[in-house]
Design a protein around this motif. Structure first.
Motif: not given
Length: 345
Positions: A232-238
């Protein structure tokens, strides 16, 4: 008892006239000078770039990894990977303190400590490799090491498992520097955001960037990306390979509407990710190369070649108070602590 240089130059065997870190070989006899500390070593945390290279070169064979580590230390008097140029750090128990340091430092014989200086400058003798933890970059050993007068250290905390403390303190500089670099509202890209240092940086970046900021984790592995989202700490995971500079640029552009990142933090343990970091950064942005796999020649010339005016920061593993800062993150976040206990304990 002889008196040594506070920087350890008296231990340099070749070439003479250099400091211990760039030296090829150190004197690793364990009879201390009067301003040295002798440590009974229980475990090594090998730098991620170094351990990845050793595993690759040995085909992941545990016996060959052990042989390679023993060979490096036997030839160099320290664990200084000649391919990556990096080392790691250790934990152990203070066995002896030189008389010139008595009363000047806050250690006593029997204290359990982690060294906060690289194994690439630490005289080390390995008597036995007890166990290799291939997935944790950790090696349990029986051996001894020397800490110089200027060497940094941290007492192992009573409330955190030793193996967990070893893992965290090895990368303590990364979240501490992240705290300095990231400000409210920033867009932050963490390359290698699913790894040990990367996870700490993603967590700290989200705290600093706040609700108005955006944190983007990058990993080539689907499970890393899913974990970043689950935490939940990353807004996006690429899910993108950072060695493909254009692919990384396009991916970051896609989630930032082409604005790119204010801050890029590179935590990966492989080579050739410099250009991906540069192209993911906006003009006048900042890049923190924590990775020891970084070529600063490639970074400097690459930025020039694509006309990027960015501030590039050497991945200094030390920041004032970084050890306690990193450990405090485990104390403030039950979710972070549970993850690292699962991975490293």
């Amino acid at each position: 008892m002889k008196h040594g240089s506070p920087y350890g130059t008296h231990r340099v065997l070749e070439p003479l006239g250099v400091l211990p870190q760039p030296a090829w070989k150190l004197d690793n006899t364990m009879e201390i000078y009067d301003n040295e500390i002798l440590i009974d070593v229980s475990a090594l945390n090998i730098d991620s770039a170094s351990f990845t290279q050793i595993k690759s070169a040995t085909g992941g064979d545990e016996a060959k990894v052990a042989e390679r580590v023993m060979d490096i230390v036997a030839r160099r008097g320290k664990h200084h990977n000649p391919v990556t140029g990096s080392g790691g750090m250790l934990i152990g128990t203070v066995a002896e303190i030189g008389p010139a340091l008595l009363g000047k430092i806050d250690l006593k014989v029997g204290d359990k400590i982690a060294t906060l200086v690289s194994l690439s400058l630490t005289p080390l003798r390995i008597d036995e490799i007890i166990k290799i933890h291939m997935s944790k970059d950790q090696i349990e050993i029986r051996g001894r090491a020397i800490l110089f007068e200027t060497g940094l250290y941290a007492r192992l905390p009573a409330d955190i498992d030793e193996k967990l403390a070893l893992a965290i303190l090895d990368v303590a500089g990364a979240p501490a520097q992240t705290a300095r670099l990231v400000k409210e509202g920033d867009t932050v890209v963490v390359i290698g955001g699913g790894g040990k240092s990367g996870t700490l940086c993603v967590y700290e970046a989200k705290k600093r960037a706040g609700l108005s900021g955006c944190v983007i984790g990058v990993s080539p592995f689907a499970n890393d990306c899913q974990r970043m989202l689950d935490l939940g700490w990353a807004d996006h995971a690429l899910q993108v390979d950072a060695t493909d500079a254009l692919a990384l640029m396009d991916a970051v552009a896609g989630v930032t509407n082409g604005k790119m990142a204010d801050v890029v933090i590179n935590c990966v343990n492989i080579q050739n990710t410099e250009m991906g970091s540069i192209l993911a950064t906006k003009q006048h942005g900042k890049i923190y190369f924590f990775s020891m796999a970084t070529s600063f020649t490639a970074a400097a010339l690459g930025a020039e070649g694509v006309g990027k005016d960015v501030e590039m920061i050497v991945g200094n593993g030390y920041a004032t108070g970084h050890a306690e800062f990193a450990l405090s993150l485990l104390r403030e976040s039950a979710k972070l602590r549970a993850l690292f206990e699962k991975l490293y304990v």
